[in-house]
Write a protein that holds these residues in place. Structure first.
Motif, PDB file in Angstrom:
ATOM      1  N   ILE A  35      -4.352   4.221   1.220  1.00 54.94           N
ATOM      2  CA  ILE A  35      -4.991   2.951   1.592  1.00 54.94           C
ATOM      3  C   ILE A  35      -4.758   1.836   0.579  1.00 54.94           C
ATOM      4  O   ILE A  35      -5.370   0.778   0.675  1.00 54.94           O
ATOM      5  CB  ILE A  35      -6.506   3.133   1.862  1.00 54.94           C
ATOM      6  CG1 ILE A  35      -7.238   3.577   0.604  1.00 54.94           C
ATOM      7  CG2 ILE A  35      -6.727   4.095   3.008  1.00 54.94           C
ATOM      8  CD1 ILE A  35      -8.745   3.545   0.761  1.00 54.94           C
ATOM      9  N   GLU A  36      -3.859   2.049  -0.365  1.00 56.12           N
ATOM     10  CA  GLU A  36      -3.607   1.020  -1.379  1.00 56.12           C
ATOM     11  C   GLU A  36      -3.231  -0.343  -0.772  1.00 56.12           C
ATOM     12  O   GLU A  36      -3.720  -1.374  -1.236  1.00 56.12           O
ATOM     13  CB  GLU A  36      -2.544   1.483  -2.375  1.00 56.12           C
ATOM     14  CG  GLU A  36      -2.377   0.540  -3.553  1.00 56.12           C
ATOM     15  CD  GLU A  36      -3.667   0.254  -4.322  1.00 56.12           C
ATOM     16  OE1 GLU A  36      -3.851  -0.918  -4.722  1.00 56.12           O
ATOM     17  OE2 GLU A  36      -4.473   1.162  -4.516  1.00 56.12           O
ATOM     18  N   PRO A  37      -2.385  -0.411   0.278  1.00 59.72           N
ATOM     19  CA  PRO A  37      -2.107  -1.723   0.871  1.00 59.72           C
ATOM     20  C   PRO A  37      -3.386  -2.407   1.389  1.00 59.72           C
ATOM     21  O   PRO A  37      -3.530  -3.628   1.293  1.00 59.72           O
ATOM     22  CB  PRO A  37      -1.162  -1.405   2.033  1.00 59.72           C
ATOM     23  CG  PRO A  37      -0.517  -0.118   1.652  1.00 59.72           C
ATOM     24  CD  PRO A  37      -1.580   0.648   0.897  1.00 59.72           C
ATOM     25  N   THR A  38      -4.311  -1.629   1.916  1.00 59.57           N
ATOM     26  CA  THR A  38      -5.578  -2.183   2.388  1.00 59.57           C
ATOM     27  C   THR A  38      -6.371  -2.727   1.215  1.00 59.57           C
ATOM     28  O   THR A  38      -6.945  -3.828   1.296  1.00 59.57           O
ATOM     29  CB  THR A  38      -6.391  -1.096   3.121  1.00 59.57           C
ATOM     30  OG1 THR A  38      -5.605  -0.606   4.204  1.00 59.57           O
ATOM     31  CG2 THR A  38      -7.702  -1.644   3.643  1.00 59.57           C
ATOM     32  N   LEU A  39      -6.410  -1.987   0.119  1.00 57.51           N
ATOM     33  CA  LEU A  39      -7.161  -2.428  -1.055  1.00 57.51           C
ATOM     34  C   LEU A  39      -6.573  -3.711  -1.646  1.00 57.51           C
ATOM     35  O   LEU A  39      -7.317  -4.589  -2.096  1.00 57.51           O
ATOM     36  CB  LEU A  39      -7.209  -1.312  -2.096  1.00 57.51           C
ATOM     37  CG  LEU A  39      -7.910  -0.034  -1.639  1.00 57.51           C
ATOM     38  CD1 LEU A  39      -7.785   1.047  -2.709  1.00 57.51           C
ATOM     39  CD2 LEU A  39      -9.361  -0.297  -1.283  1.00 57.51           C
ATOM     40  N   GLU A  40      -5.253  -3.829  -1.638  1.00 54.49           N
ATOM     41  CA  GLU A  40      -4.607  -5.058  -2.106  1.00 54.49           C
ATOM     42  C   GLU A  40      -4.985  -6.241  -1.213  1.00 54.49           C
ATOM     43  O   GLU A  40      -5.281  -7.337  -1.696  1.00 54.49           O
ATOM     44  CB  GLU A  40      -3.087  -4.884  -2.117  1.00 54.49           C
ATOM     45  CG  GLU A  40      -2.579  -3.888  -3.132  1.00 54.49           C
ATOM     46  CD  GLU A  40      -1.107  -3.552  -2.937  1.00 54.49           C
ATOM     47  OE1 GLU A  40      -0.402  -4.233  -2.148  1.00 54.49           O
ATOM     48  OE2 GLU A  40      -0.646  -2.580  -3.575  1.00 54.49           O
ATOM     49  N   THR A  41      -4.985  -6.012   0.093  1.00 55.81           N
ATOM     50  CA  THR A  41      -5.341  -7.066   1.048  1.00 55.81           C
ATOM     51  C   THR A  41      -6.781  -7.502   0.859  1.00 55.81           C
ATOM     52  O   THR A  41      -7.096  -8.708   0.843  1.00 55.81           O
ATOM     53  CB  THR A  41      -5.116  -6.570   2.493  1.00 55.81           C
ATOM     54  OG1 THR A  41      -3.736  -6.220   2.646  1.00 55.81           O
ATOM     55  CG2 THR A  41      -5.505  -7.624   3.512  1.00 55.81           C
ATOM     56  N   VAL A  89      -4.640  -2.944   8.470  1.00 54.03           N
ATOM     57  CA  VAL A  89      -3.539  -2.997   7.515  1.00 54.03           C
ATOM     58  C   VAL A  89      -2.725  -1.716   7.634  1.00 54.03           C
ATOM     59  O   VAL A  89      -3.226  -0.619   7.475  1.00 54.03           O
ATOM     60  CB  VAL A  89      -4.073  -3.138   6.074  1.00 54.03           C
ATOM     61  CG1 VAL A  89      -2.919  -3.195   5.084  1.00 54.03           C
ATOM     62  CG2 VAL A  89      -4.968  -4.367   5.952  1.00 54.03           C
ATOM     63  N   ARG A  90      -1.455  -1.878   7.929  1.00 54.74           N
ATOM     64  CA  ARG A  90      -0.554  -0.737   8.048  1.00 54.74           C
ATOM     65  C   ARG A  90      -0.054  -0.333   6.651  1.00 54.74           C
ATOM     66  O   ARG A  90       0.002  -1.149   5.741  1.00 54.74           O
ATOM     67  CB  ARG A  90       0.639  -1.103   8.915  1.00 54.74           C
ATOM     68  CG  ARG A  90       0.212  -1.461  10.341  1.00 54.74           C
ATOM     69  CD  ARG A  90       1.324  -1.203  11.316  1.00 54.74           C
ATOM     70  NE  ARG A  90       1.023  -1.741  12.631  1.00 54.74           N
ATOM     71  CZ  ARG A  90       0.242  -1.152  13.519  1.00 54.74           C
ATOM     72  NH1 ARG A  90      -0.325  -0.005  13.220  1.00 54.74           N
ATOM     73  NH2 ARG A  90       0.022  -1.693  14.692  1.00 54.74           N
ATOM     74  N   PRO A  91       0.358   0.931   6.512  1.00 52.83           N
ATOM     75  CA  PRO A  91       0.901   1.371   5.217  1.00 52.83           C
ATOM     76  C   PRO A  91       2.232   0.672   4.939  1.00 52.83           C
ATOM     77  O   PRO A  91       2.908   0.214   5.861  1.00 52.83           O
ATOM     78  CB  PRO A  91       1.094   2.871   5.392  1.00 52.83           C
ATOM     79  CG  PRO A  91       1.102   3.109   6.865  1.00 52.83           C
ATOM     80  CD  PRO A  91       0.349   1.991   7.509  1.00 52.83           C
ATOM     81  N   HIS A  92       2.584   0.611   3.639  1.00 56.39           N
ATOM     82  CA  HIS A  92       3.900   0.064   3.275  1.00 56.39           C
ATOM     83  C   HIS A  92       4.987   0.942   3.855  1.00 56.39           C
ATOM     84  O   HIS A  92       4.840   2.156   3.940  1.00 56.39           O
ATOM     85  CB  HIS A  92       4.056   0.005   1.753  1.00 56.39           C
ATOM     86  CG  HIS A  92       3.183  -0.993   1.083  1.00 56.39           C
ATOM     87  ND1 HIS A  92       3.155  -2.323   1.413  1.00 56.39           N
ATOM     88  CD2 HIS A  92       2.280  -0.850   0.075  1.00 56.39           C
ATOM     89  CE1 HIS A  92       2.301  -2.957   0.650  1.00 56.39           C
ATOM     90  NE2 HIS A  92       1.753  -2.082  -0.168  1.00 56.39           N
ATOM     91  N   LYS A  93       6.094   0.335   4.240  1.00 52.70           N
ATOM     92  CA  LYS A  93       7.246   1.120   4.720  1.00 52.70           C
ATOM     93  C   LYS A  93       7.899   1.804   3.538  1.00 52.70           C
ATOM     94  O   LYS A  93       8.044   1.227   2.475  1.00 52.70           O
ATOM     95  CB  LYS A  93       8.241   0.215   5.435  1.00 52.70           C
ATOM     96  CG  LYS A  93       7.705  -0.318   6.727  1.00 52.70           C
ATOM     97  CD  LYS A  93       8.747  -1.131   7.455  1.00 52.70           C
ATOM     98  CE  LYS A  93       8.146  -1.622   8.772  1.00 52.70           C
ATOM     99  NZ  LYS A  93       9.088  -2.409   9.530  1.00 52.70           N
ATOM    100  N   ALA A  94       8.290   3.036   3.750  1.00 52.01           N
ATOM    101  CA  ALA A  94       8.912   3.820   2.660  1.00 52.01           C
ATOM    102  C   ALA A  94      10.331   3.406   2.418  1.00 52.01           C
ATOM    103  O   ALA A  94      11.017   2.845   3.170  1.00 52.01           O
ATOM    104  CB  ALA A  94       8.854   5.291   2.995  1.00 52.01           C
TER     105      ALA A  94
END
Length: 141
Positions: free
Chosen positions: A17-23, A136-141
Motif C-alpha cells: 500500500i505504499e503508493p496509497t500512503l504516498e498519495t 490507488v493502484r499499485p506501482h507497475k513493476a
C-alpha cells in the motif's frame, strides 16, 4: 475541500500500500487535512497482533510514524470484527460515518475479469457512501 481523510490500513501488507500512503501524504499536506488510519482486526490472535489492544497499539505507532512523513494531524480507528474478511466492506462504510471522514483513500488492485463476480472493496465502499473515494493502484513493476 477535504478536512479528514480516512485510509484503511492492512498492517500485514504495508509494502503493497505504499503508493496509497504516498498519495495520502500529498493530499493531507495539500488540503491541510487530518489523516485517520483505520484498521480491522479480529478478537482471535492473528499474524499482526495477538489481541485487539496490541493491534490498536501497532496501528497508533504506524500513524505516528506516518505523521513524521506528512506532518498533518493523525488519528486511528480500530474495528474489531468477528469475521474481518466477510465484514470488511460494511465495517469500512460504517467507519466513514464514525470518524467523520469526507474523503477515503484506498489501495486497490488492477482490474480483473473476476471483478464482475466479486467487486473490489473500494468499488463497494464508493457505491455505498456519499463521500469521495480515491482508489490507488499499485506501482507497475
Amino acid at each position: 475541500m477535504y478536512s479528514k481523510i480516512m485510509v484503511p490500513i492492512d498492517l500485514a501488507h504495508l509494502g503493497v500500500i505504499e503508493p496509497t500512503l504516498e498519495t495520502v501524504a500529498d493530499l493531507a499536506r495539500h488540503y491541510d487535512a487530518e489523516v485517520c488510519y483505520v484498521g480491522v482486526t479480529s478478537n482471535a490472535p492473528g499474524s499482526v497482533a495477538r489481541t485487539p489492544e496490541e493491534f490498536r497499539r501497532k496501528l497508533e505507532a504506524f500513524a505516528q510514524a506516518r505523521h513524521q512523513v506528512h506532518g498533518q494531524p493523525v488519528s486511528t480507528h480500530v474495528i474489531v470484527s468477528p469475521d474481518p474478511v466477510a465484514d470488511l466492506d460494511d465495517d469500512l462504510i460504517e467507519a466513514i460515518k464514525e470518524v467523520g471522514a469526507d474523503l477515503v483513500v484506498m489501495a486497490t488492485h488492477p482490474p480483473k475479469h473476476l471483478d464482475v463476480l466479486m467487486p473490489s472493496h473500494g468499488g463497494k465502499v464508493a457505491t455505498h457512501t456519499d463521500v469521495s473515494v480515491f482508489l490507488v493502484r499499485p506501482h507497475k513493476a
